[in-house]
Scaffold this motif. Structure first.
Motif: not given
Length: 108
Positions: A70-96
């Protein structure tokens, strides 16, 4: 000819794999995952990557849904998207882990 389509799971896994398919993106994700809260600042100042390159990689990660910003002038705030991080973790775990769940040793 029969119309064959990829499953939603296959498309999602491929999107996440593409997003983490560059060392700069892996470095960005590792940096953000190591933060106790969202990062306010310029990531190019803490990683050995130019500002233009960081912008391109952040866009890829955001488009894949692995981070949010999110842009919060003059900086931008960045975060891990925790919900999608969990989905990705589960998908990769199942795949491998597919080979491990079959009888015998399918990998030899």
């Amino acid at each position: 000819m029969e119309n064959k389509e990829y499953t939603t799971r296959q498309e999602q896994l491929a999107r996440f794999a593409k997003a983490i398919g560059h060392p700069a993106r892996v470095a960005i994700l590792e940096f953000l995952a190591g933060q106790s809260c969202c990062f306010f600042g310029d990531i190019h100042e803490v990683l050995p990557i130019s500002k233009a390159t960081v912008s391109q990689h952040l866009k890829e990660l955001k488009d894949a849904g692995l981070i949010q910003g999110e842009i919060e002038t003059p900086k931008v705030k960045y975060c891990i998207n925790r919900e999608n991080w969990k989905v990705a973790s589960m998908l990769f775990s199942d795949f491998f882990g597919q080979c491990m769940y079959k009888k015998g040793n399918c990998c030899e």
